[in-house]
Design a protein around this motif. Structure first.
Motif, PDB file in Angstrom:
ATOM      1  N   GLU A 103      44.337   0.309 -39.272  1.00 23.40           N
ATOM      2  CA  GLU A 103      44.878  -0.887 -38.612  1.00 23.40           C
ATOM      3  C   GLU A 103      45.439  -1.880 -39.622  1.00 23.40           C
ATOM      4  O   GLU A 103      46.488  -2.495 -39.399  1.00 23.40           O
ATOM      5  CB  GLU A 103      43.786  -1.556 -37.775  1.00 23.40           C
ATOM      6  N   LYS A 104      44.759  -2.031 -40.756  1.00 24.37           N
ATOM      7  CA  LYS A 104      45.181  -3.005 -41.763  1.00 24.37           C
ATOM      8  C   LYS A 104      46.266  -2.460 -42.694  1.00 24.37           C
ATOM      9  O   LYS A 104      47.129  -3.207 -43.155  1.00 24.37           O
ATOM     10  CB  LYS A 104      43.972  -3.444 -42.593  1.00 24.37           C
ATOM     11  N   LEU A 105      46.222  -1.164 -42.965  1.00 23.06           N
ATOM     12  CA  LEU A 105      47.078  -0.583 -44.000  1.00 23.06           C
ATOM     13  C   LEU A 105      48.397  -0.030 -43.461  1.00 23.06           C
ATOM     14  O   LEU A 105      49.426  -0.108 -44.130  1.00 23.06           O
ATOM     15  CB  LEU A 105      46.306   0.520 -44.731  1.00 23.06           C
ATOM     16  N   CYS A 106      48.357   0.540 -42.267  1.00 21.96           N
ATOM     17  CA  CYS A 106      49.503   1.314 -41.771  1.00 21.96           C
ATOM     18  C   CYS A 106      50.481   0.449 -40.990  1.00 21.96           C
ATOM     19  O   CYS A 106      50.085  -0.307 -40.108  1.00 21.96           O
ATOM     20  CB  CYS A 106      49.014   2.447 -40.861  1.00 21.96           C
ATOM     21  N   ASN A 107      51.770   0.617 -41.275  1.00 23.11           N
ATOM     22  CA  ASN A 107      52.781  -0.043 -40.451  1.00 23.11           C
ATOM     23  C   ASN A 107      53.087   0.782 -39.195  1.00 23.11           C
ATOM     24  O   ASN A 107      53.589   0.254 -38.213  1.00 23.11           O
ATOM     25  CB  ASN A 107      54.061  -0.307 -41.246  1.00 23.11           C
ATOM     26  N   LYS A 108      52.728   2.078 -39.230  1.00 20.63           N
ATOM     27  CA  LYS A 108      52.903   2.932 -38.059  1.00 20.63           C
ATOM     28  C   LYS A 108      51.695   3.861 -37.915  1.00 20.63           C
ATOM     29  O   LYS A 108      51.044   4.206 -38.905  1.00 20.63           O
ATOM     30  CB  LYS A 108      54.184   3.768 -38.172  1.00 20.63           C
ATOM     31  N   ILE A 109      51.426   4.267 -36.696  1.00 23.13           N
ATOM     32  CA  ILE A 109      50.306   5.165 -36.428  1.00 23.13           C
ATOM     33  C   ILE A 109      50.695   6.183 -35.362  1.00 23.13           C
ATOM     34  O   ILE A 109      51.621   5.969 -34.580  1.00 23.13           O
ATOM     35  CB  ILE A 109      49.043   4.415 -35.952  1.00 23.13           C
ATOM     36  N   ALA A 110      49.967   7.295 -35.358  1.00 20.74           N
ATOM     37  CA  ALA A 110      50.081   8.287 -34.298  1.00 20.74           C
ATOM     38  C   ALA A 110      48.678   8.730 -33.917  1.00 20.74           C
ATOM     39  O   ALA A 110      47.821   8.894 -34.791  1.00 20.74           O
ATOM     40  CB  ALA A 110      50.909   9.485 -34.753  1.00 20.74           C
ATOM     41  N   ILE A 111      48.444   8.888 -32.632  1.00 22.59           N
ATOM     42  CA  ILE A 111      47.145   9.362 -32.143  1.00 22.59           C
ATOM     43  C   ILE A 111      47.355  10.717 -31.491  1.00 22.59           C
ATOM     44  O   ILE A 111      48.244  10.900 -30.652  1.00 22.59           O
ATOM     45  CB  ILE A 111      46.526   8.366 -31.142  1.00 22.59           C
TER      46      ILE A 111
ATOM     47  N   GLY B 163      54.021   5.023 -33.012  1.00 26.10           N
ATOM     48  CA  GLY B 163      54.970   3.941 -33.213  1.00 26.10           C
ATOM     49  C   GLY B 163      54.431   2.885 -34.145  1.00 26.10           C
ATOM     50  O   GLY B 163      53.462   3.117 -34.877  1.00 26.10           O
ATOM     51  N   GLU B 164      55.068   1.722 -34.142  1.00 27.97           N
ATOM     52  CA  GLU B 164      54.604   0.625 -34.991  1.00 27.97           C
ATOM     53  C   GLU B 164      53.203   0.210 -34.570  1.00 27.97           C
ATOM     54  O   GLU B 164      52.910   0.071 -33.376  1.00 27.97           O
ATOM     55  CB  GLU B 164      55.563  -0.558 -34.878  1.00 27.97           C
ATOM     56  N   THR B 165      52.349   0.017 -35.550  1.00 29.27           N
ATOM     57  CA  THR B 165      50.929  -0.222 -35.277  1.00 29.27           C
ATOM     58  C   THR B 165      50.718  -1.360 -34.296  1.00 29.27           C
ATOM     59  O   THR B 165      49.968  -1.220 -33.318  1.00 29.27           O
ATOM     60  CB  THR B 165      50.187  -0.522 -36.590  1.00 29.27           C
ATOM     61  N   GLN B 166      51.376  -2.492 -34.528  1.00 29.80           N
ATOM     62  CA  GLN B 166      51.160  -3.658 -33.682  1.00 29.80           C
ATOM     63  C   GLN B 166      51.612  -3.410 -32.248  1.00 29.80           C
ATOM     64  O   GLN B 166      50.948  -3.818 -31.290  1.00 29.80           O
ATOM     65  CB  GLN B 166      51.901  -4.869 -34.253  1.00 29.80           C
TER      66      GLN B 166
END
Length: 237
Positions: free
Chosen positions: A197-205, A215-218
């Protein structure tokens, strides 16, 4: 920098580990890959790095197919597994020089970067010891250093913070940020959702081999914490 297009992988016995997965990781991205054990994260990562073949789709690294140009793809990336399998009859410095030879790193550059990273990860005094004497955390640090010294344009990591002490974890995060500021891309799996959550600008689950959010984490997590989102989507799917 990394384009995964509709890849699928089924193991013997009929278990479909990855099911029509597509993702795009661009230069400058720190992209977190999240899922339960057995969700398909390591299968995906091993497919990206050319360790595992896949049944359908394709994977492109810097515009090159890992199937068609595996050597060229591996020249521009580095892979750090969750349990590094190193040459234990070598010393730490022998292993780093071996990796430097493979990637054609000059004597001056390797000496500079080995000193820089081994000092940062507090491994300098152990470089003359056999790798067989290293703890898991020390092996993880050595694998990280070996990846960083050839300045990969794509860094792939599988649970990189497992076994690292808090200082080493912080150091790795800072180097990951620096790499992406210089235009590299990072794709890594993790169970540590606070870090993602703190490090990544994007994530996938991923769940049961299928992509269920990306997509973009936020934007993906909205007003929830990543932990809350993860628990919600993995339970409801």
């Amino acid at each position: 920098m990394l384009r995964i297009e509709n890849i699928s992988k089924t193991y013997k016995g009929g278990k479909k580990a990855v099911d029509s997965l597509s993702l795009r990781i661009h230069k400058g991205d720190i992209y977190g890959f999240i899922g339960h054990n057995g969700a398909g994260k390591t299968t995906t990562i091993k497919s990206i790095t050319g360790i595992l073949d896949f049944d359908e789709g394709d994977i492109f690294i810097d515009g090159m197919s890992i199937k068609d140009k595996p050597i060229e793809c591996k020249k521009v990336m580095a892979y750090i597994p969750d349990n590094p399998d190193l040459y234990e009859n070598m010393t730490g410095i022998q292993y780093l020089n071996f990796i430097a030879d493979i990637f054609g790193i000059s004597k001056e550059a390797r000496e500079r970067d080995i000193e820089k990273y081994s000092n940062a990860f507090e491994l300098t005094k152990n470089l003359g010891d056999l790798i067989s004497s290293y703890s898991h955390g020390m092996k993880q640090k050595l694998a990280i250093i070996s990846a960083l010294i050839h300045e990969p344009r794509l860094l792939i990591l599988d649970e990189p913070f497992v076994g690292l002490d808090p200082k080493a974890s912080h150091t790795l995060k800072e180097y990951m940020k620096e790499m992406c500021q210089r235009g590299s891309a990072i794709f890594f799996s993790t169970h540590v959702l606070e870090v993602a959550e703190k490090l990544c600008n994007k994530i996938a689950i991923i769940k049961a081999g299928k992509l269920i959010a990306s997509g973009e984490t936020q934007k993906v997590k909205g007003d929830s914490s990543l932990e809350e989102l993860f628990l919600e989507v993995t339970e409801n799917e």
